[in-house]
Design an enzyme around this catalytic site. Structure first.
Site, short mmCIF file in Angstrom:
data_model
loop_
_atom_site.label_atom_id
_atom_site.label_comp_id
_atom_site.label_asym_id
_atom_site.label_seq_id
_atom_site.Cartn_x
_atom_site.Cartn_y
_atom_site.Cartn_z
N TYR A 26 -1.70 -0.28 17.90
CA TYR A 26 -2.58 -1.45 17.97
C TYR A 26 -2.81 -1.98 19.38
CZ TYR A 26 -1.61 -1.40 12.96
OH TYR A 26 -1.50 -1.02 11.65
N ASN A 77 -12.29 -7.22 10.69
CA ASN A 77 -11.13 -6.33 10.57
C ASN A 77 -10.24 -6.98 9.51
OD1 ASN A 77 -8.80 -4.88 10.69
ND2 ASN A 77 -8.61 -4.95 12.93
N HIS A 83 -8.02 -1.81 2.48
CA HIS A 83 -7.75 -0.65 1.65
C HIS A 83 -7.73 -0.95 0.16
CE1 HIS A 83 -6.93 0.78 5.62
NE2 HIS A 83 -5.84 0.04 5.74
N ASP A 90 -16.24 -8.16 -2.73
CA ASP A 90 -17.26 -8.91 -3.49
C ASP A 90 -17.76 -10.10 -2.67
OD1 ASP A 90 -17.12 -7.18 -5.61
OD2 ASP A 90 -15.96 -8.51 -6.91
N HIS A 103 -11.46 -1.37 13.16
CA HIS A 103 -10.00 -1.19 13.13
C HIS A 103 -9.54 -0.77 14.51
CE1 HIS A 103 -10.07 -1.63 8.86
NE2 HIS A 103 -11.10 -0.82 8.84
N SER A 105 -6.71 0.77 15.18
CA SER A 105 -6.12 2.11 15.08
C SER A 105 -7.10 3.05 14.40
CB SER A 105 -4.81 2.05 14.30
OG SER A 105 -5.06 1.68 12.95
N ARG A 114 -4.59 4.47 4.05
CA ARG A 114 -5.45 3.80 5.04
C ARG A 114 -6.81 4.47 5.17
NH1 ARG A 114 -1.82 0.19 7.61
NH2 ARG A 114 0.26 1.09 7.62
C1 DQA Z 1 -5.86 -2.20 10.93
C2 DQA Z 1 -5.47 -0.96 10.13
C3 DQA Z 1 -4.87 -1.35 8.80
O1 DQA Z 1 -4.53 -0.20 8.05
C4 DQA Z 1 -3.62 -2.19 9.01
O2 DQA Z 1 -3.09 -2.59 7.77
C5 DQA Z 1 -3.84 -3.34 9.91
C6 DQA Z 1 -4.70 -3.18 11.08
C7 DQA Z 1 -6.33 -1.82 12.36
O3 DQA Z 1 -6.91 -2.68 13.01
O4 DQA Z 1 -6.08 -0.70 12.82
O5 DQA Z 1 -3.27 -4.42 9.73
O6 DQA Z 1 -6.94 -2.84 10.28
#
Ligand code: DQA
Length: 150
Positions: A26, A77, A83, A90, A103, A105, A114
């Site tokens: 991150y 985000n 997920h 909705d 995201h 990551s 994910r």
């Molecule tokens: C995330 C990816 C998600 O899978 C994870 O639960 C996060 C951060 C990302 O910014 O990479 O909390 O959204």
């Protein structure tokens, strides 16, 4: 038509804990530093940003309910809610604004769970795996979306 440049940047669950989360995934910025960086990207692009973060799913749903007329596009985000939260999906659909999913990551290259996003098909783009820079791309995508619709 008035100049549409208001972007709501929404962070979901656990993103307020950036700085304490795995920097390999991150990045090392704290949440405040991330927001500061996003704000400066927005200034460069002549966009106005407003931020919202919550760890409560219902609070995010209710926030989405309020946005029509207050903002022109959304950068979102949702964190882990991405997920599995059909409720957030909705609410995003109800609000009806153009949205870009981000995201930090590369969610496609991580655990199986994910790889699923329940909001992706509602969004004009999904940007992943680019760290904080992904937010600059997301803001630029919102800008081009708003310009194309003008
Ligand atoms: C995330 C990816 C998600 O899978 C994870 O639960 C996060 C951060 C990302 O910014 O990479 O909390 O959204």
């Amino acid at each position: 038509m008035s100049h549409r440049n208001r972007i709501e940047v929404i962070h979901g669950v656990n993103l307020d804990q950036l700085g304490r989360r795995d920097p390999e995934l991150y990045g090392a910025l704290t949440f405040d530093e991330l927001q500061f960086r996003i704000e400066s990207y927005a200034n460069d692009l002549d966009l106005q940003v407003r931020f919202f973060q919550t760890n409560h799913e219902g609070a995010l749903v209710e926030h989405l309910h309020t946005l029509e007329g207050l903002t022109d596009a959304i950068v979102i985000n949702p964190g882990a809610w991405t997920h599995y939260s059909w409720a957030i999906r909705d609410a995003l659909e109800i609000c009806g604004l153009p949205a870009v999913e981000v995201h930090l990551s590369d969610v496609q290259a991580r655990e199986e769970f994910r790889r699923v996003s329940v909001i992706a098909d509602l969004c004009v783009a999904t940007i992943k795996g680019k760290g904080v820079e992904g937010y600059r791309d997301a803001l630029a995508r919102c800008k081009s979306e708003l310009e194309a619709a003008a």
